[in-house]
Each structure stands twice: as structure tokens, then as C-alpha cells.
Scaffold this motif. Structure first.
Motif, PDB file in Angstrom:
ATOM      1  N   ALA A   1      -9.954  -7.570   0.898  1.00  0.00           N
ATOM      2  CA  ALA A   1      -9.313  -6.396   1.604  1.00  0.00           C
ATOM      3  C   ALA A   1      -7.714  -6.129   1.243  1.00  0.00           C
ATOM      4  O   ALA A   1      -7.096  -7.308   1.402  1.00  0.00           O
ATOM      5  CB  ALA A   1      -9.433  -6.207   2.888  1.00  0.00           C
ATOM      6  N   GLY A   2      -7.375  -5.056   0.542  1.00  0.00           N
ATOM      7  CA  GLY A   2      -5.925  -4.972   0.257  1.00  0.00           C
ATOM      8  C   GLY A   2      -5.685  -5.411  -1.178  1.00  0.00           C
ATOM      9  O   GLY A   2      -4.610  -4.515  -1.589  1.00  0.00           O
TER      10      GLY A   2
ATOM     11  N   LEU B   1     -11.420  -2.646   0.500  1.00  0.00           N
ATOM     12  CA  LEU B   1     -10.928  -2.587   1.749  1.00  0.00           C
ATOM     13  C   LEU B   1     -12.079  -3.344   2.547  1.00  0.00           C
ATOM     14  O   LEU B   1     -13.094  -3.940   2.047  1.00  0.00           O
ATOM     15  CB  LEU B   1     -11.390  -0.988   2.187  1.00  0.00           C
ATOM     16  N   GLU B   2     -11.658  -3.457   3.719  1.00  0.00           N
ATOM     17  CA  GLU B   2     -12.831  -4.146   4.618  1.00  0.00           C
ATOM     18  C   GLU B   2     -14.013  -2.998   4.853  1.00  0.00           C
ATOM     19  O   GLU B   2     -13.675  -2.069   5.270  1.00  0.00           O
ATOM     20  CB  GLU B   2     -12.174  -4.486   5.920  1.00  0.00           C
ATOM     21  N   ASP B   3     -15.166  -3.550   4.745  1.00  0.00           N
ATOM     22  CA  ASP B   3     -16.298  -2.478   5.249  1.00  0.00           C
ATOM     23  C   ASP B   3     -17.663  -3.401   5.108  1.00  0.00           C
ATOM     24  O   ASP B   3     -18.132  -3.621   4.386  1.00  0.00           O
ATOM     25  CB  ASP B   3     -16.401  -1.657   4.098  1.00  0.00           C
TER      26      ASP B   3
ATOM     27  N   LEU C   1     -12.345   4.304   6.888  1.00  0.00           N
ATOM     28  CA  LEU C   1     -11.789   3.651   5.677  1.00  0.00           C
ATOM     29  C   LEU C   1     -10.594   4.160   5.243  1.00  0.00           C
ATOM     30  O   LEU C   1      -9.747   3.543   4.988  1.00  0.00           O
ATOM     31  CB  LEU C   1     -12.985   3.602   4.510  1.00  0.00           C
TER      32      LEU C   1
ATOM     33  N   GLN D   1      -7.890   3.230   7.698  1.00  0.00           N
ATOM     34  CA  GLN D   1      -7.468   1.827   7.246  1.00  0.00           C
ATOM     35  C   GLN D   1      -6.607   1.820   6.089  1.00  0.00           C
ATOM     36  O   GLN D   1      -5.455   1.090   6.179  1.00  0.00           O
ATOM     37  CB  GLN D   1      -8.840   1.063   6.990  1.00  0.00           C
TER      38      GLN D   1
ATOM     39  N   ARG E   1      -2.521   0.921   6.225  1.00  0.00           N
ATOM     40  CA  ARG E   1      -2.000  -0.178   5.432  1.00  0.00           C
ATOM     41  C   ARG E   1      -0.832   0.362   4.620  1.00  0.00           C
ATOM     42  O   ARG E   1       0.361  -0.452   4.221  1.00  0.00           O
ATOM     43  CB  ARG E   1      -2.933  -0.658   4.344  1.00  0.00           C
TER      44      ARG E   1
END
Ligand code: SF4
Lengths: 347, 424
Positions: A174-175, A316-318, B38, B41, B45
Motif C-alpha cells: 500500500a502506498g 492501496l490497502e483493500d 479507498l 485513504q 495519504r
């Protein structure tokens, strides 16, 4: 090797593949000698053994194999020959490896014109030479008429990865940023428009190319690369879904950032296809740490094979593992796995 | 070939969307795309502070289990007026889903998917008929791609029948079918003709060509259906769905013109706006519908003036009328038997009618018990309300026809929009 005493040279103008060319007899030796050995010409192949004895190499070994069946065999921008070389070189390169050697196995259909075979083999030889990756061993089999589709080619590639490099589809975090090396859909639409006899204002040319040079430049940049993939069959959408599944993450793409050449977009529109699912043979997707993305993009754009490179999204986190996309219009959608084959819509 | 980018301009879409919001939702309750976790999120960030202020209070949050309907009604109750607009065509359904247009609309505008997807409205019995022709009669059955995966009886599809040895061929146009008939003079070749008014003229052309060429081995299994008849049927469904207007068909209207929809404006007081298949066309049509509704008008308006006239393509109409005539009635999936809603070949062309040539009759077969396609095609239910949506029934293994074509409501929602339930 002394020159064997053949009665007559192969007829590369009007001749056709015969069953005897795969039988291991003199006819096969003649085909290998007059076509394959001459075209591929390198010291390992010239050893003339069942296998090639190769010098020792430093680094971890990577091996990859790929079978190529494409119809039509010749298309704008390439043919099954160069495709089979590029495809396997790219699979090795996507592991972060420098490709060193290739093997090639041919399944020929009885009756296949020798002129076409020669064209394909020369195209392979040229692609291998340009890439600097010799075809060091091979095999030929012939199947009866009607049991093959002209010619099938399987190539295997070997390469080495230097220390400190580990690329894998399960390393996306993520990121991270998602980078694409250029416009999508060219190869698939070039083949399809040829197959369906469609012509468009601007010709669509396959992007088939060996990408190990680009990969080497990207690795040399020192950017923290985690995943490299070439979005071939199933297109960009399929590749990203594979990474998402392997890494247990989600993604958010930005449609406006994904380059598509206009003729490809128009052809897709016409056939009711989505360029995201159309095959590429000379593009790669890279996933890297966010802080290195700008530097990596710069290195890519400086390379002739990735002048149109772009950052197309983020990891992304998902927990659901969705690949989502903000559309050009500002809405959102899922970019899903392909269901079945991508088939043209009706109306 | 014309490039399509000008109809997909994101900036223009924003302007139209802003107008829609202003006119449909004057109090400003519009959903923002930022309601998606999402996206939040990501926003957090990029800019953690801005992200905080982007959290939007969501009605019905506590009722997560009760899910979409409860949330929907709570949301809707904030508005003075709800706009329930049916997009008739699968092409529109696809554009709406593919471009995520729902995200650009305020919650007071609800789009209802209509039955204008050719394979979705094909009842099981019709696919059975085609399979029987290929397996029992040994014909070469030619069909458009989407039809191959429509579930039929006995867990079959045309694709599976093909794998089992039936000679089923995927074609891109009726001309391909004629070519096959010419290439195999000793075989019977049947074209599985399906679709709305757009696909009918090419079939008519093929019949005339077959006649001119004296082709004795070519016939069609005619399942051509009519759009206005289906719209009548939807409005006539008892206790049916409440509708405030139609987004009218694009390609169909290029053939039939806008005139056939006038009855819906006059007799049923439902505004109709004909729209092209590009996403901006759809947005513009929605705005035009909202304006009509706000002004208390009901008229047929044409957003798709670049291709549609009031009269339509009279040449194509004449050709179709020469070759085809109305069926007494035709069974649709979802709508049941609808009078005068489909076409068959006229007596003069009866020899090209596969149903007559092979004496293969239509036998009605009920849908899968759990499948809600019928209610979905009538606009009464949404895909996610089907109990087996996304579990037993997926695009890989469709149980009902709506999960087959990318124009089908279930497939479109599964492939493009299902994140909405799980992230809400
Ligand atoms: S999800 Fe499948 S079973 Fe349910 S209504 Fe849609 S097509 Fe029918």
C-alpha cells in the motif's frame, strides 16, 4: 563440420514442409543446416550437439518458457518469429534478470510454405541478434496437415539476476506507485484488425519489442522496484489483477493517465473491446516505492522504449482486492478480471 | 473513422454534472466521490489534513447489514424529489457502468436498467431451439458472440454444445453467415438472428441476398424484437416500477426515428430523451430529463441529433417491412408474452424461416428459481438484490442471461460497480 553432400538445396521459394523434415533423417539435417544454423549462427549452436554447453555465469539463474500461437502469423509490426524471441526475453527481464540465452522449438505443419518458414526464422534471428541474446539450441517436429496451425514456436530463456535485486508479484505494498511504460493495446489490435480484415485511418502496428535494455536502465536507477510485469495476454487489467491477488492489496488507477493511441481506441470502440484487456508485447508495468516514483519515471522517459511512460495509479490497502479506476469522466469503476474471452458486443 | 474523445471529455462531464446537481438537488445533498473509503485513504495519504474534512456523514451507516435499500431510502428522503430514470438500452447501461457515471449524480437521481440488451431478453426456450437445431438437425449454427454463453436448459450453452461437437460458429456480421452457406452447399446453415431494430435491417439484407443468389441451404431463426413494444410492456406491468422518464435508445432510434416514442410522452406522460452511447450523451440526456420533470413537461427530446431524426431511416424501415411482419406475440425473458413485440418472416420469405424448415417449435422453459432477471429486466429489482449475485452467479458462470453480456445489468454491475456495496 565438413559440408554434407546433399543432392539438392531446399526450395525456399515454392517448397513446403514435408513429414520427413521432422523425422531425424537427412532431410531434417538439411533443414537445420540450410535454415536454422545459418540464420541463428552462433558458436553454441555450432557445437552441433543435442544441447549447448554454456560458460559459467555469476548471479542467480532465471528461466522462463513461453509457447507462441498467433493467427495471423504475420501482422503489422512483426510476426510470430520476433514475437517468440521478444516474449521470452521479456519474461526473463521482468524477473530483474539479464537474459543470456534462448532455445527454440518448432512444431511445423506439413505443407507449410518454406518461404514463410524462412521469413519467420530470419525474423527470429534478427530479433535475437538485436537483443544480443543468441538462440543456442533448438528442436523441430512436423505434424500432419490439419493437426497444427502452420507453425507453433516455443522459446525458453535463461538469464541471471545480480545480487540485491528481488522482484516478485507479491511484493506490492500500500502506498506504492504504479508505472506504465507506454500506450496500451497496440499489439492485440494490430493482430485483430489484420485477422478481421479491418482497416483504419491510421495503421495500428504491434509494439513487439525486447525490453531488457529498458529494465536494465530502470534497475540501474537505484529506485526501489518491487514488481515488474509485461501486460501481454489479457492486457493491463489482467496483469494488475494478478499482482493485486498475489500481494493481497488493492489498486486505484486513473484512466486519464493511461496512454492509448487514438487508432487503437477507435478500433476498440468499433469492436466493442476495452483497451485495458488488449494484449501488449512491448510494454511493462512497474510498481515501486512512492518516494522513488518520480525518479524512476524520469529514467523511463529518457529511454527510447518508454518515452510515454506514466504513473497510472497507486497501490492501496483493500481486503476485497479490487482494482478500481477513476474514469476520464470522474466516476469510478472496477477493472475486473476478464470473464471468458473478450468478445465483441452485438449492437 | 471518427475519434471519440470529444464525447468523453472529463471537464465537460463535470460541468454537466454540476448542472444536474444544481437542478436536481438544489439543497446540496449530493454524494461526493470522496465517500469511497479507498479514495479517502488516498486523500488522507496525499494530504492528511484535507482528508479529515472530507469525511462525509453517511445516512444509514449503522445499518450496514440492512444494506443498500435502507441506505438508499434514507438518502433519498433528504430530497424533495426523486428522479427515477430508466435507460432502456444495454449500451447505455454499459456506458454508465464503465464510466462510473453514478458517481457524478446526486443521490436523488436513480438510474434503472431497462431490458434493451438483446441476449438478456432471450428466453431459455429460444436458446434451446438453437441448440436443438445444431445438435439434432446437424446444421451449422451461426451466431453473434454474446449469445454463445447464454444459459439454456440442461446446463447447456451454445458454447458447451459446440464443445460437445455441435457445429456452432461465431460470426461478426450476417455476411459471414452467407459466406459459410456458400462455402458448404451440402450443409444447412442457420443464422441465429437476435436483437432490436438495429440488427434487423442487416438480417433483411441477408435474406434478400440469399434469395437473389438462390441459396437453398440458408435460413434464420428469427428472434428480432421491437423496442417500443417492450417500453409499453414495462409501463403496463401491474404494480410495476415507478418511472419518471426514459433515456431513449441510441442506435435503435437511428433506424426507427424518434416518432415511435411520442406515445409515451402523450399517453403515459413520461418524458423521453434519446441519447447517444457516449458517456457525455448520457449525462446530457439526464440533465434534459430532469429539466422536463422539473418543468412538469413530458415530451420526446433528442440529445442524439447527430444521428437521429424524427422519421429515422426510412429505407431500412421499408426493407424490414418488406421482409418481416409482426408476430402475434413473443415471449420475452422478464416481460412474459408481449403482443406484437417481435418479427417473423413474411409468407413470401417463409422458406428462409428455420422454425418452419426444420419444424422446430418454441417450447417455453421457466428461468432458474433463484434468478431475478425477470424482475431486473422490468426495472423492479437491482442486480445486488438477487440472492446469488456474485456468489453462485458470476460472469464466469452465469446463471441468468443478465450476467452474460457486458450490457446486461448484472454483468455490468458485477464487472464495474460491485465495490459500491462492500465499501458503503
Ligand atoms: S445475478 Fe445472475 S441469477 Fe441473479 S438475477 Fe442476475 S443473472 Fe439472474
Amino acid at each position: 563440420m565438413s559440408k554434407p553432400n546433399y543432392t539438392r538445396q531446399l526450395d525456399f521459394k515454392n517448397g513446403r514442409v514435408e513429414m520427413s523434415y521432422g523425422s531425424g533423417g537427412r532431410a531434417m539435417a538439411q533443414l537445420i543446416d540450410e535454415l536454422f544454423a545459418r540464420a541463428f549462427d552462433n558458436p553454441y549452436l555450432a557445437q552441433g550437439n543435442d544441447g549447448a554447453l554454456l560458460p559459467s555465469a555469476t548471479g542467480r539463474l532465471v528461466i522462463s518458457t513461453d509457447s507462441h500461437v498467433v493467427s495471423p502469423l504475420f501482422f503489422a509490426g512483426g510476426d510470430i518469429g520476433c514475437l517468440s524471441v521478444h516474449g521470452t526475453i521479456n519474461d526473463v527481464a521482468m524477473m530483474g534478470a539479464m537474459p543470456l540465452y534462448l532455445s527454440a522449438a518448432f512444431i511445423l505443419e506439413e505443407g507449410f510454405p518454406l518461404a514463410d518458414l524462412k521469413r519467420i526464422v530470419i525474423s527470429m534471428a534478427q530479433a535475437a541478434r538485436e537483443a544480443g541474446v543468441p538462440i543456442v539450441t533448438g528442436d523441430t517436429k512436423v505434424v500432419e496437415q490439419g493437426k497444427g496451425d502452420g507453425v507453433f514456436i516455443t522459446t525458453t530463456g535463461v538469464g541471471v539476476v545480480r545480487d540485491g535485486i528481488t522482484l516478485s508479484g507479491d511484493l506490492a505494498q500500500a502506498g506504492d506507485k504504479i508505472l506504465l511504460s507506454g500506450a496500451i493495446g497496440d499489439h492485440g489490435m494490430a493482430v485483430l484488425s489484420q485477422r478481421e480484415g479491418l482497416s483504419f485511418d491510421a495503421p495500428i502496428v504491434s509494439d513487439t519489442a525486447a525490453l531488457h535494455g529498458l529494465v536494465a536502465a530502470m534497475l540501474d536507477s537505484g529506485a526501489c522496484l518491487r514488481v515488474l510485469r509485461d501486460p501481454t495476454r489479457g492486457g493491463l487489467a489482467t496483469t494488475l489483477n494478478e499482482i493485486v491477488r498475489q500481494s493481497g492489496v488493492g489498486m486505484l488507477l486513473h484512466e486519464a493517465a493511461i496512454p492509448v493511441h487514438q487508432p487503437v481506441e477507435a478500433a476498440c470502440e468499433f469492436l466493442g473491446l476495452d483497451p485495458l484487456y488488449v494484449a501488449n508485447e512491448g510494454k511493462l508495468v512497474a510498481i515501486c516505492a512512492a518516494e522513488d516514483a518520480a525518479r524512476l519515471l524520469e529514467v523511463m522517459r529518457a529511454h527510447p522504449q518508454a518515452v510515454d511512460a506514466a504513473i497510472i495509479g497507486e497501490v492501496l490497502e483493500d481486503a476485497h482486492g479490487f482494482v478500481q479506476m477513476t474514469t476520464k469522466l470522474g466516476g469510478r469503476r472496477i477493472v475486473d478480471w476478464l470473464a471468458g474471452e473478450q468478445l465483441p458486443r452485438i449492437c | 473513422m471518427k475519434y471519440v474523445d470529444e464525447f468523453r471529455d472529463g471537464e465537460l462531464a463535470k460541468i454537466i454534472a454540476a448542472n444536474i446537481v444544481r437542478e436536481a438537488d438544489p439543497n446540496g445533498h449530493a454524494r461526493s466521490p470522496l465517500h469511497n473509503p479507498l479514495v479517502k485513504q488516498l486523500a488522507n495519504r496525499l494530504s492528511p489534513r484535507a482528508g479529515k474534512s472530507l469525511v462525509i456523514p453517511q445516512a444509514g451507516r449503522a445499518q450496514r447489514g440492512g444494506r443498500s435499500q435502507a441506505i438508499e431510502s434514507l438518502r433519498e428522503s433528504q430530497f424533495n424529489r426523486i428522479y427515477r430514470l430508466m435507460e432502456f438500452c444495454g449500451g447505455h447501461t454499459h456506458a454508465i457502468s464503465r464510466y462510473g457515471l453514478a458517481d457524478l449524480l446526486p443521490a436523488s437521481v436513480r438510474l434503472i436498467h431497462g431490458p434493451g440488451c438483446p441476449v438478456c431478453v432471450l428466453p431459455i426456450g429460444r436458446v434451446d431451439q438453437a441448440i436443438r437445431l445444431a445438435t439434432d438437425q446437424g446444421v451449422i449454427l451461426c451466431t453473434y458472440a454474446d449469445t454463445l454463453r447464454v444459459p439454456a436448459s440442461d446446463n447447456l450453452t451454445l458454447m458447451r454444445a459446440k464443445a460437445g461437437g455441435a457445429d456452432v460458429r461465431m460470426i461478426y456480421s450476417t455476411q459471414d453467415a452467407l459466406k459459410i452457406a456458400q462455402a458448404y452447399p451440402q450443409r444447412q446453415v442457420v443464422f441465429f438472428a437476435i436483437g432490436f431494430e438495429t440488427t434487423t435491417p442487416p438480417t433483411a439484407v441477408a435474406i434478400k441476398q440469399a434469395q437473389a443468389a438462390g441459396l437453398k441451404n440458408f435460413s434464420i431463426l428469427c428472434n428480432h424484437v421491437l423496442t417500443p413494444a417492450a417500453m409499453h410492456a414495462i409501463l403496463a406491468v401491474e404494480g410495476g416500477v415507478a418511472l419518471d422518464g426514459f433515456i431513449g435508445p441510441a442506435h435503435v432510434s437511428t433506424v426507427i426515428g424518434s416518432q415511435p416514442y411520442e406515445v409515451f410522452a402523450h399517453d403515459y406522460a413520461k418524458p423521453v430523451v434519446i441519447a447517444g452511447f457516449e458517456p457525455l450523451d448520457v449525462m446530457q440526456a439526464i440533465l434534459m430529463l430532469i429539466r422536463q420533470i422539473n418543468e412538469g413537461r413530458a415530451a420526446v427530446e433528442n440529445e442524439f441529433t447527430r444521428a437521429v431524426t424524427r422519421e429515422g431511416n426510412t429505407k431500412a424501415q421499408a426493407l424490414v417491412a418488406e421482409v418481416f411482419e409482426l408476430r402475434e406475440a413473443f415471449e420475452w425473458r422478464g416481460l412474459g408474452s408481449v403482443p406484437h413485440s417481435a418479427l417473423k418472416l413474411r409468407a413470401g420469405y417463409a422458406e428462409y424461416d428455420a422454425e418452419l424448415r426444420f419444424g422446430c417449435e418454441y417450447v417455453a422453459v421457466p428461468d432458474h428459481k433463484a434468478c431475478e432477471c425477470a424482475a431486473i429486466l422490468r426495472g423492479q429489482k437491482r442486480p445486488q438484490e438477487c440472492k446469488i449475485f456474485g456468489t453462485v452467479c458470476t460472469p464466469e458462470n452465469p446463471v441468468g442471461s443478465c450476467m452474460v453480456s457486458s450490457e446486461g445489468a448484472c454483468a455490468a454491475h458485477y464487472s464495474y460497480g460491485r465495490f459500491r456495496e462492500v465499501t458503503q
